[in-house]
Structure formats: structure tokens, C-alpha cells
Design an enzyme around this catalytic site. Structure first.
Site, PDB file in Angstrom:
ATOM      1  N   SER A  86       0.842  -1.195   0.000  1.00  0.00           N
ATOM      2  CA  SER A  86       0.000   0.000   0.000  1.00  0.00           C
ATOM      3  C   SER A  86       0.874   1.240   0.000  1.00  0.00           C
ATOM      4  CB  SER A  86      -0.911  -0.003   1.231  1.00  0.00           C
ATOM      5  OG  SER A  86      -0.139   0.328   2.364  1.00  0.00           O
ATOM      6  N   LYS A  87       0.165   2.372  -0.017  1.00  0.00           N
ATOM      7  CA  LYS A  87       0.846   3.668  -0.068  1.00  0.00           C
ATOM      8  C   LYS A  87       1.896   3.835   1.024  1.00  0.00           C
ATOM      9  CE  LYS A  87      -3.056   6.363  -0.308  1.00  0.00           C
ATOM     10  NZ  LYS A  87      -4.188   5.896  -1.085  1.00  0.00           N
TER      11      LYS A  87
END
Ligand code: GLU
Length: 485
Positions: A256-257
Site C-alpha cells: 500500500s501507499k
């Protein structure tokens, strides 16, 4: 894969609510390669129906990142096309029209439940340990009830009447998948603000745009269930679906980010070449039939097939990506490297060396770097008068070193100007003979004097690039530093 009759039309449909993440880039690459492999059409569609979170800046950044990767499309908001517009915010009337038709046909209904009420019901469901799905409170309102609520000005959404059935899809990657519709409640098609939901707009558009294959991440499987139901309600055939395996971080959590270097923008800034990024990402879930790892775009287009997409999760391995980038830096045509690496060269290289000298510097340094950002450190020998590190200082002070440097000063005065790498090598050979010093004892002090460190790239090439006058000044400086008190 049934790609025979209809020409292939695939799409990448990002929501412009942030940066292009490597997961999104992988989806775009797979669709693009699939289109290229089958001489089909690749469509870019911008899914900007979440008005609060979508921005034009994000759309521009997404397009830039895709271009940077070398991905192109035949139809999209920037290039137009026969089935546009390609921004969902410009297609709102179409979604409303389909939703009204659904209501008229009894496939959908108006819902007047407030956000507040829905939130409370969700919380109650959670406390009771049941699945938080819509309870159908507005499913059976009479026409009179609906009229009355409209008159009161109650906000109105449109919900899909989810039929009670099991949806089977023959997924191109996962095979037979069964999705039971009782896992979802009647879901919203048009929000009370008039904007469509993703699951509705995506189907209306995939249908209107003639999309034949939908390749997207596995996390969309629950959406696929809803979307297949909407296709049926439209009386349309669903496209083929292929759900790509998840991408995990090295700690096996979903990438994820928050993970480092997980957006295309990060990779660009960190000095990765787009060719290497595309090559690395295509191997996240797909493999070449001969197990080849370093693949040109032609290799990928020639060999890409959904049959070789695996079901198991792929792990995003920064070390392997970095290794691969190093391979690409070494084999890139020099012009290509110069174009990509220019912005990564430190200011002193850009200001003190001519463009041809910068090319030579890059050609020399590319063997020792894995990313373009490594050029900053690798360029240190090319500082005009690099400070000597401790090891270099100790080296130039030694008795033998001083003899070598003194002999070099004399010999170099007689060498041609500009001095080539071969001239410099010949000069070194001559002083080796003259001083009877060889090997490290010969090269280390000279390298220390010229570059500030006893270790580094090929000395003769460094000397030729720096030029005779600069080299002479460095030797003088080293002799003065090394002079015993
Ligand atoms: N806008 C959706 C997303 O960004 C697209 C998903 C799909 O490919 O259908 O996840």
C-alpha cells in the site's frame, strides 16, 4: 482465452484520487500488453465520480506517470475517441438515464434512508455480529410513499434490487468462481448527490465502450459480483474477467501507499528507469514461457498471455527491482542513459563538463550504480578539486607515493593535451619503469590525488575526462598536502 471473434478492447480505469501506485501500474501494463498482443484497443477511462476526492492534478499526474512508463492508449480523455467522453464526470446523464430505466423496469428503486440512519443500522448489525448490508427498508415503498417523500424534499438515492442468485464466472485467471448474491444487500447505483457509484458507472461504461476483457486486481472480486448482476439487468453480456493476484510487500502485508517506493512517482524520483520498472512489474503475477527475466517490450508483447498469469500473490521485492534497474542502466543505449540521467548528475558535473564529457562520465559510472540516484555519490571523483579522504591523505604522504607523484608531474608535462586515456596509461607505464613502483603502490597515490579516494573507476578514463590541466593541479595539490612537516 476467447479472443477470437471480437477485436480485443481493454481499459485502464483509474480513479484520480492520488498517485499511480505500482499495483495500478501493473494493471495498466497487463491490459496494455494484452491489447498489443492481440492488436486490440487500449482505452484510458478516468473514474472521477467521487467528486470530493477526485482532482484534475491527480489525473494529470496519472497520465504523466503512464507516459513515463511508455504506455500509450488509442482512446482516452486526452486523445479522444469514438466512444467518449472518457471521463465519468462528463457522462453523468447516461448513468442517470440507465438508472431511471432500471427503476421503470422494477430493477431498482428510490431509497430515502439518510446517511445517519444507515450508519446506525450498520453499527447495530456489527454489534449483533451480522453482515452490515442494506435491509431493504425502501424496497417496497408504494408510488404514493415515494411521492410523499419527494414532496418533503428527502434526499433520494437509487438502489439496485439484488436478485437472489448465485453468479458463476469463468475467470481467466482463477477459473470457476462462484459468488453468492446473498452476501450483498441492495446497493446504491446513484447517490443522493446525483453521482453514480463505481459499480454502476463502470458497468455502464464498460458496456458502452465495448470492453471485451476486464483485467484488474483480485481485490475487485466482490465488485465483479455486483457488476455481473448489473450487466444482466442491462440485458448485456458481461465481458471476460481476469483477476490479477494481489501484490504483497516483503512483510507479506498487502502493498500500500505506506510502503516505501510503492508509487511510480517514487520510483521516478529514486532514479529507476521506466523500462526496468515495466519489466519488473510484468513479472509480478506473470512469467515468460522460457523463464526469461530481462525482457524487452517486444519480448513481453510477443509472449504475453493470460494463461501464464498465476493465482498466487506476488511479492514486491525492492532488491530485485534495484538489481534489475542496474542491469538496464548498464545495457541502455548511451543516448537513452544520457536523457534519463541528466537530472541526476550533480550540479558540478553539469556546470564543469561539456556535454560530450558528461556522456563519458555516465558511460564510465554506469557500471557501478544500481539507480540513477546513485550517480550523486559515484560522481564524487569528478569534483574539480576533490578533498582527500583519510585513506587518500595517508597514501599520498608515503615516501613511495611522493616519488610516483613527482615523476608523474614531470612525465605528464610532456604528454599530449588533451590527454587521452591511452596517453595517460602510457605515461603511467613510463613512470612505473622509472620509479620501479608498480601495482597499488603506483595507482593508489595517483587515484588519491586525482579523485580524493584510492578506490574508484578506471583511472586513465577519469584522467582523460578531467583533462590535463586539472590533473596536473591535483598532483601539485597532493604533493603539497603530502609534504612532511
Ligand atoms: N476506478 C477503479 C479503481 O481505481 C477501477 C477498477 C476497475 O478496473 O474496474 O480501482
Amino acid at each position: 482465452v476467447t479472443v477470437s471473434a471480437k477485436p480485443v478492447r481493454v481499459r485502464f480505469a483509474p480513479s484520480p484520487t492520488g498517485y499511480l501506485h505500482v499495483g495500478g501500474a501493473r494493471t495498466a501494463i497487463f491490459n496494455w500488453l494484452f491489447a498489443r498482443r492481440h492488436r486490440g484497443t487500449f482505452v484510458l477511462r478516468i473514474e472521477d465520480t467521487d467528486v470530493e476526492r477526485s482532482t484534475r492534478e491527480s489525473e494529470t499526474a496519472l497520465v504523466d506517470d503512464l507516459h513515463w512508463l511508455g504506455i500509450d492508449w488509442e482512446e482516452g480523455p486526452d486523445v479522444g475517441g469514438p466512444l467518449g467522453p472518457y471521463r465519468q464526470s462528463e457522462r453523468i446523464e447516461r448513468y442517470r438515464g440507465h438508472a431511471r430505466a432500471f427503476v421503470d423496469a422494477g430493477l431498482a428503486y428510490s431509497c430515502f434512508c439518510s446517511d445517519e440512519l444507515l450508519r446506525r443500522k450498520r453499527e447495530e448489525a456489527e454489534q449483533a455480529g451480522t453482515a452490515p448490508r442494506y435491509d431493504g427498508a425502501c424496497r417496497n415503498l408504494s408510488a404514493g410513499d415515494v411521492e410523499a417523500r419527494r414532496k418533503q424534499g428527502v434526499a433520494e438515492a437509487i438502489r439496485f434490487k439484488v436478485p437472489d442468485e448465485v453468479v458463476r464466472i469463468d475467470d481467466l485467471v482463477r477459473g470457476q468462481v462462484e459468488l453468492a448474491s446473498d452476501t450483498v444487500g441492495d446497493f446504491v447505483l446513484i447517490r443522493s448527490n446525483g453521482h453514480p457509484t463505481y459499480n454502476f458507472a463502470a458497468v455502464v461504461d464498460d458496456h458502452a465502450m465495448g470492453i471485451t476483457h476486464v483485467l484488474r486486481g483480485e481485490e475487485h472480486l466482490p465488485n465483479t459480483l455486483r457488476q455481473v448482476l448489473v450487466y444482466r439487468a442491462l440485458g448485456a453480456d458481461a465481458p471476460e474477467f481476469g483477476h490479477l493476484p494481489l501484490i504483497l510487500a516483503e512483510d507479506r502485508s498487502k502493498l500500500s501507499k505506506r510502503h516505501a517506493a510503492s508509487s511510480v512517482g517514487d520510483l521516478k524520483r529514486l532514479g529507476f528507469l521506466p523500462e526496468a520498472v515495466v519489466n519488473y512489474l510484468v513479472l509480478l503475477g506473470w512469467s515468460h514461457p522460457e523463464g526469461k527475466e530481462l525482457l524487452s517490450i517486444d519480448d513481453m508483447v510477443g509472449a504475453f498471455s493470460i494463461e501464464r498469469v498465476n493465482r498466487s500473490a506476488a511479492v514486491y521485492d525492492g532488491k530485485k527491482l534495484t538489481w534489475m534497474n542496474g542491469q538496464y542502466i548498464r545495457k541502455a543505449p548511451l543516448d537513452r542513459l544520457v536523457a534519463a540521467a541528466g537530472p541526476f548528475l550533480p550540479p558540478y558535473v553539469r556546470s564543469d563538463y561539456t556535454p560530450p564529457a558528461q556522456r563519458e562520465i555516465l558511460d564510465l559510472l554506469r557500471d557501478g550504480v544500481e539507480t540513477l540516484a546513485d550517480l550523486e555519490r559515484a560522481s564524487l571523483p569528478f569534483r574539480p578539486s576533490p578533498p582527500l579522504d583519510d585513506e587518500a591523505k595517508a597514501c599520498v604522504g608515503a615516501e613511495n607515493s611522493r616519488r610516483v607523484l613527482a615523476a608523474l608531474r614531470v612525465a605528464l608535462a610532456k604528454a599530449p593535451d588533451p590527454v587521452t586515456a591511452n596517453d595517460f596509461k602510457a605515461t603511467m607505464k613510463a613512470i612505473a619503469k622509472e620509479t620501479s613502483v608498480g601495482g597499488q603502490d603506483l595507482y593508489f597515490p595517483v587515484r588519491a590525488a586525482i579523485t580524493g579516494s584510492v578506490h574508484g573507476p578506471d583511472l586513465a578514463r577519469v584522467a582523460a575526462i578531467k583533462g590535463k590541466a586539472t590533473v596536473q593541479a591535483s598532483i601539485d595539490r597532493a604533493l603539497s598536502i603530502g609534504r612532511p612537516a
